[in-house]
Motif scaffolding. Structure first.
Motif, short mmCIF file in Angstrom:
data_model
loop_
_atom_site.label_atom_id
_atom_site.label_comp_id
_atom_site.label_asym_id
_atom_site.label_seq_id
_atom_site.Cartn_x
_atom_site.Cartn_y
_atom_site.Cartn_z
N UNK A 83 45.11 53.29 41.76
CA UNK A 83 44.76 51.88 41.59
C UNK A 83 44.13 51.72 40.21
N UNK A 84 44.57 50.73 39.49
CA UNK A 84 43.99 50.40 38.20
C UNK A 84 43.45 48.97 38.27
N UNK A 85 42.51 48.67 37.37
CA UNK A 85 41.99 47.31 37.32
C UNK A 85 41.55 46.98 35.90
N UNK A 86 41.48 45.69 35.64
CA UNK A 86 40.92 45.21 34.38
C UNK A 86 39.91 44.12 34.72
N UNK A 87 38.93 43.97 33.85
CA UNK A 87 37.89 42.96 34.04
C UNK A 87 37.67 42.23 32.73
N UNK A 88 37.73 40.91 32.80
CA UNK A 88 37.44 40.07 31.64
C UNK A 88 36.51 38.95 32.06
N UNK B 104 35.88 35.17 30.92
CA UNK B 104 36.37 34.07 30.11
C UNK B 104 35.66 32.79 30.51
N UNK B 105 34.88 32.23 29.60
CA UNK B 105 34.15 30.99 29.85
C UNK B 105 33.31 31.06 31.12
N UNK B 106 32.68 32.21 31.35
CA UNK B 106 31.79 32.39 32.49
C UNK B 106 32.48 32.77 33.78
N UNK B 107 33.82 32.82 33.79
CA UNK B 107 34.57 33.23 34.98
C UNK B 107 34.93 34.70 34.84
N UNK B 108 34.54 35.50 35.82
CA UNK B 108 34.88 36.91 35.82
C UNK B 108 36.23 37.07 36.49
N UNK B 109 37.18 37.62 35.73
CA UNK B 109 38.57 37.72 36.13
C UNK B 109 38.94 39.20 36.29
N UNK B 110 39.18 39.61 37.54
CA UNK B 110 39.57 40.98 37.85
C UNK B 110 41.04 40.99 38.23
N UNK B 111 41.80 41.92 37.66
CA UNK B 111 43.20 42.09 38.03
C UNK B 111 43.39 43.53 38.48
N UNK B 112 44.05 43.70 39.63
CA UNK B 112 44.29 45.03 40.17
C UNK B 112 45.78 45.29 40.28
N UNK B 113 46.14 46.58 40.31
CA UNK B 113 47.53 46.95 40.54
C UNK B 113 47.60 48.39 41.05
N UNK C 229 47.68 40.35 43.11
CA UNK C 229 49.12 40.10 43.28
C UNK C 229 49.97 41.32 42.98
N UNK C 230 49.44 42.31 42.27
CA UNK C 230 50.19 43.54 41.98
C UNK C 230 49.60 44.74 42.71
N UNK C 231 48.81 44.48 43.74
CA UNK C 231 48.15 45.54 44.50
C UNK C 231 48.93 45.86 45.77
N UNK C 232 49.10 47.14 46.04
CA UNK C 232 49.68 47.60 47.31
C UNK C 232 48.52 47.94 48.22
N UNK C 233 48.24 47.10 49.20
CA UNK C 233 47.10 47.30 50.10
C UNK C 233 47.47 48.05 51.37
#
Length: 121
Positions: free
Chosen positions: A1-6, A8-17, A49-53
């Motif tokens: 599993x990989x993830x990124x964290x950004x 942007x304008x006070x919103x914490x945006x995590x993306x996983x895959x 949306x790109x995570x296999x759970x």
């Protein structure tokens, strides 16, 4: 599993895959809380949306929620939008939602099937 964290304008945006695992969920939580701009009440957008759970169980959802509960003060008043596409991921997200809302005071969690819906909320 990989993830990124950004942030942007006070919103914490995590993306996983990739294939979901408990250790990486723990890393995500720690990275959010250690981010220099994080404070209680920040909005959190988690894109799975790109995570296999399929590698997770209901017990795993409870464990992830319990981990969030250990940082209840830091997550207090947070509005968390989770984005999923598959039925399994949606069901597991709803399960996590039920668990985390009992662990973290004054937090709001919603599960969405599109980024647009999550951002509108």
């Amino acid at each position: 599993m990989q993830f990124s964290l950004q942030c942007n304008q006070g919103i914490f945006d995590v993306k996983t895959e990739g294939d979901a695992d408990l250790i990486t969920f723990s890393e995500i939580i720690k990275e959010i809380l250690n981010h220099g701009k994080w404070k209680s009440g920040n909005p959190l957008l988690v894109d799975h949306t790109k995570l296999n759970a399929s590698t997770l169980t209901s017990k795993d959802m409870e464990s992830i929620a319990f981990l969030c509960g250990q940082y209840s003060e830091q997550f207090q008043h947070t509005k968390c939008a989770i984005i999923t596409v598959g039925d399994l991921e949606y069901a597991l997200g709803r399960m996590w939602q039920a668990f985390v809302e009992t662990e973290v005071r004054d937090t709001s969690v919603m599960i969405f099937k599109s980024r647009a819906e999550a951002m509108a909320w």
